[in-house]
Structure formats: structure tokens, C-alpha cells
Design a protein around this motif. Sequence first.
Motif, PDB file in Angstrom:
ATOM      1  N   CYS A  97      22.720  36.074  51.641  1.00  0.00           N
ATOM      2  CA  CYS A  97      22.180  37.426  51.253  1.00  0.00           C
ATOM      3  C   CYS A  97      20.577  37.182  50.963  1.00  0.00           C
ATOM      4  N   ASN A  99      18.761  38.831  49.083  1.00  0.00           N
ATOM      5  CA  ASN A  99      18.423  38.874  47.600  1.00  0.00           C
ATOM      6  C   ASN A  99      18.838  37.765  46.656  1.00  0.00           C
ATOM      7  N   CYS A 100      20.065  37.140  46.738  1.00  0.00           N
ATOM      8  CA  CYS A 100      20.391  36.098  46.033  1.00  0.00           C
ATOM      9  C   CYS A 100      20.886  34.796  46.800  1.00  0.00           C
ATOM     10  N   CYS A 111      26.531  42.327  49.123  1.00  0.00           N
ATOM     11  CA  CYS A 111      26.701  40.802  49.027  1.00  0.00           C
ATOM     12  C   CYS A 111      27.736  40.883  47.784  1.00  0.00           C
ATOM     13  N   CYS A 114      25.759  40.066  44.235  1.00  0.00           N
ATOM     14  CA  CYS A 114      24.730  40.831  43.381  1.00  0.00           C
ATOM     15  C   CYS A 114      24.874  42.363  44.107  1.00  0.00           C
ATOM     16  N   HIS A 116      23.795  43.644  46.675  1.00  0.00           N
ATOM     17  CA  HIS A 116      22.697  43.854  47.499  1.00  0.00           C
ATOM     18  C   HIS A 116      23.442  44.483  48.835  1.00  0.00           C
TER      19      HIS A 116
END
Length: 122
Positions: A97, A99-100, A111, A114, A116
Motif C-alpha cells: 500500500c 499509504n501504510c 488496502c 487503512c 486506501h
Amino acid sequence: MRALRRQYVQAEPAPLPPGGGRAVGHDELLARRERLTREFAELQFDLGGLAYEMAIRDHFRVDLLARRAARLQEVDAELGAVEQLARVEGGGAAGACPNCDALYARGARFCSQCAHPLMRSE
Ligand SMILES: [Zn+2]
């Protein structure tokens, strides 16, 4: 010349997974599994120690135990996901991901950690 160039292009690393995140190889998958396995064992050990300390003092802080157990459960879930990916993907075509950095399987739209969105907007 043209054929040579074509070969070079084909030898380039695999393109980003359709999810739009970073490509994750099988080696990284295994390394992650090892790290999570270690982390899980440590957390479990700590939780056991904490419960023991509370037991011999006959003073239980349930909130504390629940918080530690929740963290252990998170790591366990992540470990389960990594193990599944290692089994399913085999060659390691999963993505991480953007983002995380949680791993996701091919074709995932969001995701699981999170939420996303993973589909690239074209
Ligand atoms: Zn994420």
C-alpha cells in the motif's frame, strides 16, 4: 539494434502492480513474515509475563491486558495475510500500500489496513 533494444526493455523489472502501490518481491514477503513471526512471539511472551505479574499480585488490569492482546491480534492478522500472500502469489507479485505499506493481493481494490484505494485512477 531494434531487437537488442526490445530485449533490454523486456528485462526491465516488472511494472507496478495494478493496485498502484509498490511491487513486493517474494524475498521481501519472506523477510516480512520472519519479522512478524518474531514480533508475534515477543508480544505473546510479554503478554504472558504481564498476566503472570498481575496474577501473583492478585491485581488484574484488564484494560492493559486487552490493549496488549489487541496489538498481538493485529500482528497475528498481518502475519496471516503475509503467509497467505506467500502461498498464493508464490513468485511474489503482491503490492504494498502506498499509504501504510501493508501488503495486498493482486486485484485488491482497497488496502485492508487503512482502506486506501489501490486502483489507479486513469
Ligand atoms: Zn494501507
